[in-house]
Design an enzyme around this catalytic site. Structure first.
Site, PDB file in Angstrom:
ATOM      1  N   TYR A   1      11.166   6.543  11.837  1.00  0.00           N
ATOM      2  CA  TYR A   1      11.192   5.080  11.936  1.00  0.00           C
ATOM      3  C   TYR A   1      12.628   4.603  12.129  1.00  0.00           C
ATOM      4  CZ  TYR A   1      10.106   0.191  11.090  1.00  0.00           C
ATOM      5  OH  TYR A   1       9.969  -1.166  11.225  1.00  0.00           O
TER       6      TYR A   1
ATOM      7  N   SER B   1       6.044   0.766  16.066  1.00  0.00           N
ATOM      8  CA  SER B   1       6.824  -0.468  15.946  1.00  0.00           C
ATOM      9  C   SER B   1       8.294  -0.155  16.246  1.00  0.00           C
ATOM     10  CB  SER B   1       6.639  -1.082  14.557  1.00  0.00           C
ATOM     11  OG  SER B   1       7.105  -2.404  14.509  1.00  0.00           O
TER      12      SER B   1
ATOM     13  N   HIS C   1      -1.121  -5.221  15.067  1.00  0.00           N
ATOM     14  CA  HIS C   1       0.013  -4.331  14.841  1.00  0.00           C
ATOM     15  C   HIS C   1      -0.357  -3.142  13.960  1.00  0.00           C
ATOM     16  CE1 HIS C   1       4.243  -3.622  15.421  1.00  0.00           C
ATOM     17  NE2 HIS C   1       4.467  -3.517  14.130  1.00  0.00           N
TER      18      HIS C   1
ATOM     19  N   ASP D   1      -1.812  -7.915  18.943  1.00  0.00           N
ATOM     20  CA  ASP D   1      -0.550  -7.639  18.255  1.00  0.00           C
ATOM     21  C   ASP D   1       0.403  -8.800  18.504  1.00  0.00           C
ATOM     22  OD1 ASP D   1       1.737  -6.711  17.088  1.00  0.00           O
ATOM     23  OD2 ASP D   1       1.713  -4.753  18.062  1.00  0.00           O
TER      24      ASP D   1
END
Length: 699
Positions: free
Chosen positions: A472, A552, A671, A636
């Protein structure tokens, strides 16, 4: 017969490896000037997510993608295995209100978790709210709940189809009747009970058709009295001069103080406090800067206990006297230490401090004056959730999880110091078959980067293991050990899971976070590349067996890293990613990410830096890329799907390699939050079928 099976398998594999014919994506002459540099954006038209042209493009892309995916081998086996792995009873951490216990439970394959209530831990529980009856397909999810202090009312918010927009409703707990209360256009908001009503945050109603893409501005805080119309709600806070400021309101447990937090991005907040015993009094500022985090944990009378990273990158707990809140009067209760102070709660008359050490949790218990009492033993290297309890009560619950341990619930008595297992799920695999270990790799600049590795105990380090690298690296978010039924399907079939704790996260505090932001963002990609190289050099895997996954901000990571080092990976799985770093700020809440990313209109230097790694802008014409499966969804409104649309269109145009570059666009999904179980199984059946096939995994 065997020859026929073999022949059909060969034909199936041939159909999956043949050069795909992608839908033709229209290009338009769109050019922007950034500080004298012209940047082409031929797929700008795909940003209009409601146009007929975009809808036709989505339909055409999905047809190619699903036609490909349905031909892949082992789909039925993968779907069956995912169903088995998800089919286990799950329990949320219980919490109390007015002597009653509340908790969430899922029997196994229910699309959404159900809220229960019980008079005692041993008593029969009754369903308080079942969100599964709110829609036929499970796409209406609970987004938040608040129980009134007397346990008379349930105030809850729902999200439809994965959108960040919420609606709020009220239910009479005793009678089961729904009240007429209905709050609309609630977003990025908690619910805080006070004096027969709730504080909440909302935006003005957007223009029809712009709900999922328009920039979110002018958030306001309101107070809603139960039994009244939303039109009669009392405005508590707005700021017409600063449209991008966000506001959240909460009330201390004793209902003494109203806490108003104001932010301009995803980290850092100003903090103001109002004495509710004096309704006409003004808010008192505790911190007016937006640079640091200030979160009130609890209060004892006039004394506010605040968790902050102000002058403490690894956080500290301070005591602020409401009557004299100036900094010179602050008192350190838990000073900054070697480990990150992740969260604090008051339970049983003591302070429970949850620390993060090398990306896993340690829990210590302190006296109110900050003197260490003892460390609470945990089952292993994992993550703690909680504690749910009251400062005046000895009883508390917390959850524990690790990569091979689904969420266990523990009950703790602070008076007797007795720790007992309250709930342990029964799962369709043996957790003892797996090893959870932590390794460290060295990044390009010499930084030591931790990485969790999960695999079966009989793993052979021969370089041939299918491996999934997950990362991430942003927004101060820490990847601590957690269980995932979907990832377990990969592990059960001989895969190795590697979770890298990249810079940009919060694993080592604010310094670690800042080292992966703005003009330091390349550090995140370098850390990920170093993790991949470590896995290869240590003979866990090889490029032909390595997949990279992230969602993301992690989708941005996948896009950027695969552009820079396509040779390291066989499969790339960017999910709901931020792919256009020059224009992300123009949609919904994108402007709030500038604290991590910077903006293309900030300066020439910032533009050039963003332009230098933006996934959409750095796909090499004539490049050869791994097998790429982009995933996004039509609802999203956090990272709008246009990011993935434009990225996939350019990747299909420029890639000359033999491996497929596909985009899977889900419907009635967002999302990720609140996604129903059926959609999770459908999505990961596709994701794993694609991954298993291209990594050469046999079920």
């Amino acid at each position: 017969m065997k020859k026929l099976v073999y022949l059909s398998t060969i034909l199936l594999m041939a159909s999956c490896t043949q050069k795909l014919s992608y839908p033709e994506t229209k290009k338009e002459a769109v050019t922007d000037d950034y500080f004298g540099t012209s940047v082409d954006d031929p797929y700008r038209w795909l940003e209009n997510d409601t146009s007929a042209e975009t809808e036709a493009w989505v339909e055409a892309q999905n047809k190619v993608t699903f036609d490909y995916l349905k031909k892949l081998p082992n789909r039925d086996k993968i779907s069956s295995q995912l169903t088995d792995l998800l089919n286990y009873e799950r329990l949320g951490t219980p919490f109390k209100k007015s002597g009653k216990y509340f908790f969430f439970k899922n029997d196994g394959l229910q699309n959404q978790n159900v809220l229960f209530m019980a008079d005692s831990l041993q008593g029969d529980a009754v369903v308080l709210l079942d969100p599964n009856v709110l829609s036929d397909d499970g796409t209406v999810a609970l987004a938040g709940v608040e129980i009134s202090d007397d346990a008379k009312y349930l105030v809850y918010s729902i999200a439809r189809s994965g959108s960040d927009w919420n609606e709020v409703f009220v239910k009479d707990i005793e009678t089961g009747a729904m009240l007429d209360d209905h709050l609309m256009w609630v977003k990025f908001s908690g619910l805080s009970w006070y004096d027969g009503g709730v504080f909440y945050s909302r935006y003005d109603e957007p223009e029809a058709g712009s709900e999922l893409s328009k920039s979110n501005e002018y958030q306001k805080v309101y107070y809603h009295k139960i039994g009244t119309s939303q039109h009669d709600d009392v405005l508590v806070k707005e700021d017409q001069e600063h449209p991008k400021r966000m506001f959240g309101a909460g009330v201390t447990d004793d209902k003494r103080f109203l806490l108003l937090s104001s932010s301009e991005g995803t980290s850092g907040n100003a903090l103001f406090v109002k004495d509710l015993l004096r309704p006409q009094s003004d808010f008192v500022p505790v911190m007016i800067s937006y640079e640091y985090d200030f979160n009130v944990v609890d209060n004892l009378g006039n004394q506010l206990y605040v968790l902050t990273n102000y002058k403490a990158p690894r956080y500290r707990l301070i005591k602020v006297d409401f009557t004299k809140p100036a900094e010179e009067n602050w008192v350190d209760i838990l000073p900054e230490g070697e480990n990150v102070l992740e969260s604090v709660s008051f339970n049983g008359g003591e302070i429970v401090a949850q620390y993060m050490k090398d990306a896993h949790n340690v829990v210590e218990v302190y006296a109110i004056d900050g003197k260490l009492d003892y460390e609470l033993p945990l089952p292993g290297i994992g993550s703690v959730g909680g504690f749910s309890g009251k400062k005046e009560e000895a009883e508390a619950f917390f959850s524990y999880t690790s990569f091979n341990t689904p969420g266990e619930i523990y009950h703790y008595d602070f008076q007797t110091r007795e720790l007992s297992l309250y709930f342990r799920p029964e799962v369709a695999f043996n957790p003892d078959d797996f090893v959870v270990e932590q390794q460290f790799c060295e990044s390009k600049d010499g930084t030591r980067v931790p990485m969790f590795l999960v695999h079966k105990k009989d793993l052979v380090l021969d370089g041939n293991n299918p491996t999934l690298l997950y990362g991430y690296g942003g927004f101060n978010i820490s990847l601590t050990p957690s269980y995932s039924s979907t990832r377990m399907a990969f592990l059960e079939n001989g895969g190795v899971l590697a979770v890298a704790n990249l810079r940009g996260g919060g694993e080592y505090g604010e310094d670690w976070h800042k080292a992966g932001t703005k003009l330091n963002k390349q550090n995140v990609f370098d850390d990920c590349i170093a993790a991949a190289e470590y896995l290869i050099e240590s003979n866990y895997t090889k490029p032909a067996k390595l997949a990279l996954m992230g969602g993301s901000n992690g989708g941005l990571l996948v896009g950027a890293v695969v552009n820079q080092r396509p040779d390291l990976f066989q499969v790339a799985l960017p999910a709901v990613g931020v792919m256009d770093m020059l224009r992300y700020q123009y949609f919904t809440i994108g402007w709030a990410w500038a604290g991590d990313y910077g903006r293309s209109d900030d300066s020439k230097e910032m533009f050039e830096y963003l332009y230098g790694y933006s996934p959409y802008h750095n796909i090499a014409k004539g490049g050869k890329y791994p097998a790429v499966l982009v995933t996004t969804a039509d609802h999203d409104d956090r990272v709008v799907p246009a990011h993935s649309f434009k990225y996939a269109a350019r990747l299909q145009e420029y890639n000359v390699g033999d491996l497929p570059t596909l985009i899977r666009i889900d419907t009635k999904a967002g999302h990720g939050a609140g996604k129903p179980t059926t959609k999770i199984i459908e999505e990961y059946t596709d994701v794993w079928a694609f991954t298993f096939y291209h990594l050469g995994m046999n079920l």
